[in-house]
Structures are given as structure tokens and as C-alpha cells.
Scaffold this active site. Structure first.
Site, PDB file in Angstrom:
ATOM      1  N   CYS A  70       0.851  -1.199   0.000  1.00 42.39           N
ATOM      2  CA  CYS A  70       0.000   0.000   0.000  1.00 42.39           C
ATOM      3  C   CYS A  70       0.882   1.242   0.000  1.00 42.39           C
ATOM      4  O   CYS A  70       0.862   2.030   0.951  1.00 42.39           O
ATOM      5  CB  CYS A  70      -0.915  -0.012   1.208  1.00 42.39           C
ATOM      6  N   GLN A 291     -10.847 -11.408 -10.212  1.00 44.58           N
ATOM      7  CA  GLN A 291     -10.525 -10.008  -9.890  1.00 44.58           C
ATOM      8  C   GLN A 291     -10.317  -9.896  -8.381  1.00 44.58           C
ATOM      9  O   GLN A 291     -11.173 -10.327  -7.611  1.00 44.58           O
ATOM     10  CB  GLN A 291     -11.673  -9.078 -10.324  1.00 44.58           C
ATOM     11  N   GLU A 341      -9.297 -18.469 -23.138  1.00 48.69           N
ATOM     12  CA  GLU A 341      -8.467 -18.336 -21.935  1.00 48.69           C
ATOM     13  C   GLU A 341      -7.340 -19.364 -21.973  1.00 48.69           C
ATOM     14  O   GLU A 341      -7.521 -20.478 -22.463  1.00 48.69           O
ATOM     15  CB  GLU A 341      -9.376 -18.547 -20.700  1.00 48.69           C
ATOM     16  N   ASP A 390      -9.663  -8.471 -21.955  1.00 48.40           N
ATOM     17  CA  ASP A 390      -9.186  -8.127 -20.604  1.00 48.40           C
ATOM     18  C   ASP A 390      -7.868  -8.851 -20.347  1.00 48.40           C
ATOM     19  O   ASP A 390      -7.807  -9.788 -19.546  1.00 48.40           O
ATOM     20  CB  ASP A 390     -10.270  -8.558 -19.591  1.00 48.40           C
ATOM     21  N   CYS A 417      -5.407  -3.546 -16.731  1.00 48.88           N
ATOM     22  CA  CYS A 417      -4.869  -3.120 -15.431  1.00 48.88           C
ATOM     23  C   CYS A 417      -3.516  -2.447 -15.629  1.00 48.88           C
ATOM     24  O   CYS A 417      -2.799  -2.216 -14.662  1.00 48.88           O
ATOM     25  CB  CYS A 417      -4.768  -4.302 -14.465  1.00 48.88           C
TER      26      CYS A 417
END
Ligand code: SAM
Length: 459
Positions: A70, A291, A341, A390, A417
Site C-alpha cells: 500500500c 478479480q 483463456e 481483458d 490493469c
């Protein structure tokens, strides 16, 4: 410090050169010790903050500064969102050289702590000791269970509290470490590649069910029993307890056999649509991607679904489908959805997920996207009207981008992302497509990472 650069460093200027600095916040005034001097830029770290930024926030974690997790918790959330939005625009404009429509304001995450559903901890025979611990008489060579120090593959610090998952996960992880030490079970030595306990992965559903994956270096049933029994006895919410014997030099387990020691070999996540119209359920196996911010995943999918504007006559391709989550999210609006996938186990989950959700108009195929998505696939399965893609952080392979251009869908929704690789791919796609909408979404509060959705329409 004037602003934030894409990799989360602060930016300032000194005598005509740009300075990238760590250990500070945008808006701070700071003394910077230079660590790299180049003709066009300087790099350094803050050694003294002389005036604190009004955008600062008090870090909440005892491991802040050491842990790579973080790293933005010293910046308030509104400011984090502002820089994430800017990061998307900068990447698309500078790397992609793209003409953008007005970028819609980033959608923040309702949960800003305890939002993750998965953490991967590493055992170490010799945990990282901080200066304070050494000054207080601490000695090297102590076992630990925690996270790698950024950019140091063999240095792991012992985690006591992590604010990314609920408190129960701290209790579980600390219990595993303590019982292993009490029973003299050897922790892995990452440099010498000896020892027994390697990694502990914990996944959690919104309802609180846990999947445990313990990786050990070799078969020693009595040690496995001690650790796994301890978890089962104290954590009845652990409905899927698994282990892996991994004698390789690295900790990846996509190619290894997973043994379910107790419970089921999966966990089930329930997702409510933000509109309140019905909910979905997804079975997730140990090797399958999901996710990591479950609550915000529903927000992300809803935003992508809205942009996709799918009609009941549309054939939809869901590329990099994982466990078929997006495919199932949009199936009811589509004529048919085809999901592709790489991970075969995830594709098996995707098929089960379609039957769990009552969707009979989905098909899933496993393989590497660059090999699977070719002219033959398009002629056998039909050209898509809508593509949702994605990919992982690396973005799409050049051949996949070319196939997307060739497939000729009316609309492409590109979820990413990593706006840098997204910008690279969009630059190529924009030879045939125009960008209609850009919607950043924050999936990862307190970090520099940002998710972004782009809608493309055929020129
Ligand atoms: C960011 S995840 C997205 C998964 C899914 N769309 C979701 O929302 O849960 C990317 C997925 O791409 C898959 N993947 C990575 N490389 C791939 C490749 N070369 N070919 C096909 N799939 C790949 C990963 O296994 C992972 O499931």
C-alpha cells in the site's frame, strides 16, 4: 513536489531537469538525496520533508515504507484518484499518441481497506530485520511469514497485520507461523533453496469462505497434518484446504498438481449486479484468476457491460475470460458468447459457471490467445459483433492485436490493469477504430495501480 509520475514517484524540477523522488508526497517540500544523475533527469529519495503536503494522510499500516503493497497510503484517497485518472490520460496520450474524448471521472472503490480477496505469503528461514529490531537486540536468522521486499526476491519481512484482507486473515497467518515454529518445521531458505514451508495463499469470498493453498518443498505428511489441522480446527470458514508439493526453484504453481486435503477444490463467489437485477455465482479453482477486489469487480463489469451496448443478436467474444465471469455477466443480453483463456482449469470453471448461472449460450476454449484466435477460429465460430478483451498486465500479443483488427467487430471494449500496455495496443487498433469512451476504475486503493476501460468503435 509538483505531481506524481506513472510509477508512483513524485516529480519536481531542478535547474531545468526533471527529478523523480521516492519517500514523499505530491505537494511536499523536501530535501532530496540524489541516487542517479542523468543529463535529462535526476532520481533520488527524500531525506527530510520540510513542509508536508495538504494532500497527505496518516499511514495506517505498521509495515508502511518496507512493504511494497500500500505504497500510497500517505496520500488521501481523493488525491490518489486524481493521480490515477491523470496516469490513464498521460499513458494514452504520451505512449499511444491517442486523441481522447473527455475521460469520464474515475470510479472509486467503496472499500479502501480490506478490499482484497487473495494474498500470497512467503515463508523465509531468515526474515528481514529492520534497523529498529536490530538496535533492540534482535538477531538475524529468525523464521518469518510475509511479503517480499520490493525488488528483492530473497528478502521477506514478517507480516503481523495486513490491512488488505479482513482481520481473520492476520489471525490465520500468524497462527500458521507460530505453530510451525513451535513444532520445528523448517521454513524455506530462499537463497540456499532448502527447507520445507514455501508459500501460503489465502483466498476469500465476500461471504467469508476461505481457500487455503499451502506450498511445501517435499512430502512430509506429519508436518502437513500439523499445519493443515491447525487451520481446519480454528478456521471452519476454510471450506477448501489444499496443498502443493513444489520442488522447483520458483513458487509458481500453474504447472503443479494441487491436492485438496479437506473440503472442496473450489470456492464460490456471489456477485450482485449494481442495478440490483439479479446476482451471479462463480466457482473459482486454485489456479483460476479472479478479480482481486470482489466488490469493485461488479462495478467494473457493469461499466464494461454498459459501454459494450450488446444487442440480443450479437455474437460476443470475451478474450482472456478467466473463469468466464464477464462472459456470464453479459450472456443474457447476447445471442452467444465465446470465451477464450489460457488456463485450462479456469476454462473448466467457466463452463461450470455458465451452468450455475443458467446460461446455455456460452462456449469456452483453452489455449494461448495468439495461437487460438486465428482466421480458422473466426471462420468456424463466426465473426464477433462485440469483443471484450481483458488481458494481463503485459497487454495483448502483437498477433492478437492484428487478429482483433481483422475480426472487424463493430465495438471493442478493452479492459486493462496497465494503461501503458493498453496505450501501446490501442495505438495499433486505432488504425481501424476510434476511441469513443475512456472509463478509469479504481480496483486497488492505496496503490499506484489503476484499471481502465476503453470503448472502440469501427471507423
Ligand atoms: C486480467 S485477467 C482477466 C480475467 C477475467 N476477464 C476476469 O475478469 O476475471 C487475464 C486472464 O488472461 C489469462 N491469460 C494470460 N495470458 C494469456 C494468453 N497468452 N492467452 C490466453 N489467456 C491468457 C489469464 O490466465 C487470466 O485469466
Amino acid at each position: 513536489m509538483e505531481t506524481m509520475a506513472a510509477e508512483g514517484k513524485c516529480v519536481a524540477h531542478h535547474e531545468g531537469r526533471v527529478v523523480f523522488a521516492t519517500g514523499c508526497a505530491p505537494g511536499d517540500t523536501a530535501d532530496i538525496e540524489l541516487t542517479r544523475i542523468k543529463s535529462s533527469f535526476l532520481e533520488g529519495r527524500a531525506v527530510r520533508i520540510t513542509a508536508l503536503s495538504p494532500d497527505r494522510s496518516q499511514p495506517f499500516c505498521q509495515h508502511f515504507g518496507l512493504c511494497g503493497g500500500c505504497s500510497w497510503q500517505h496520500i488521501n484517497y481523493a488525491t490518489q484518484l486524481k493521480y490515477k485518472q491523470q496516469q490513464v490520460i498521460d499513458n494514452l496520450e504520451r505512449i499511444g499518441g491517442l486523441d481522447l474524448p473527455p475521460v469520464t471521472p474515475i470510479i472509486g472503490s467503496e472499500l479502501q481497506q480490506h478490499y482484497r480477496n487473495r494474498l500470497d505469503f512467503t515463508f523465509t528461514a531468515s526474515r528481514w530485520m529492520t534497523r529498529e529490531e536490530l538496535d533492540a537486540g534482535g538477531t538475524m536468522g529468525q523464521p518469518g511469514l510475509g511479503f517480499h521486499i520490493p525488488k528483492m526476491y530473497d528478502r521477506v519481512f514478517d507480516v503481523h497485520t495486513c490491512h488488505l484482507m479482513p482481520d481473520e486473515i492476520d489471525v490465520l497467518r500468524n497462527r500458521v507461523r507460530d505453530v510451525a515454529i513451535k513444532n520445528d518445521i523448517p521454513f524455506f531458505d530462499l537463497r540456499r533453496q532448502i527447507g520445507y514451508l514455501r508459500t501460503l495463499t489465502i483466498r476469500r469470498t465476500t461471504a467469508g469462505n476461505l481457500m487455503i493453498i499451502l506450498q511445501v518443498a517435499y512430502d512430509e505428511p506429519k508436518w502437513l497434518e500439523i499445519i493443515l489441522n491447525e487451520i481446519a480446527e480454528h478456521h471452519p470458514s476454510a471450506t477448501s484446504i489444499n496443498y502443493i508439493i513444489n520442488g522447483k526453484r520458483n513458487d509458481t504453481f500453474h504447472d503443479l498438481n494441487i491436492v485438496t486435503w479437506k473440503g472442496e477444490s473450489w470456492i464460490t463467489e456471489y456477485m450482485s449486479r449494481p442495478t440490483g437485477e439479479g446476482s451471479l455465482q462463480f466457482r473459482i479453482g486454485p489456479k483460476s484468476f479472479y478479480q482481486t477486489n470482489s466488490q469493485q469487480a461488479a462495478v467494473l463489469y457493469h461499466a464494461a457491460w454498459k459501454l459494450a451496448g450488446i444487442k440480443s443478436t450479437d455474437l460476443v467474444y470475451d478474450l482472456y475470460t478467466g473463469t468466464g465471469t464477464i462472459a456470464n455477466y453479459v450472456a443474457a443480453d447476447s445471442k452467444k458468447v465465446i470465451g477464450l483463456e489460457y488456463v485450462a482449469a479456469a476454462v473448466e470453471d467457466a463452463r461450470i459457471n455458465s451452468s450455475l448461472n443458467g446460461n446455455s449460450n456460452t462456449e469456452f476454449y483453452a489455449g494461448d490467445m495468439k495461437d487460438l484466435l486465428n482466421d480458422e477460429f473466426l471462420s468456424v465460430h463466426g465473426r464477433p459483433d462485440v469483443i471484450i478483451t481483458d488481458p494481463p498486465r503485459a497487454g495483448m500479443h502483437g498477433d492478437v492485436v492484428k487478429m482483433l483488427a481483422k475480426a472487424g467487430a463493430e465495438r471493442i471494449v478493452y479492459i486493462s490493469c496497465n494503461p501503458a500496455t493498453q496505450a501501446r495496443d490501442l495505438k495499433l487498433l486505432c488504425e481501424n477504430y476510434r476511441i469513443e469512451a475512456v472509463q478509469p476504475v479504481d480496483m486497488f486503493p492505496q496503490t499506484m495501480h489503476v484499471e481502465n476501460i476503453v470503448l472502440l468503435t469501427k471507423k
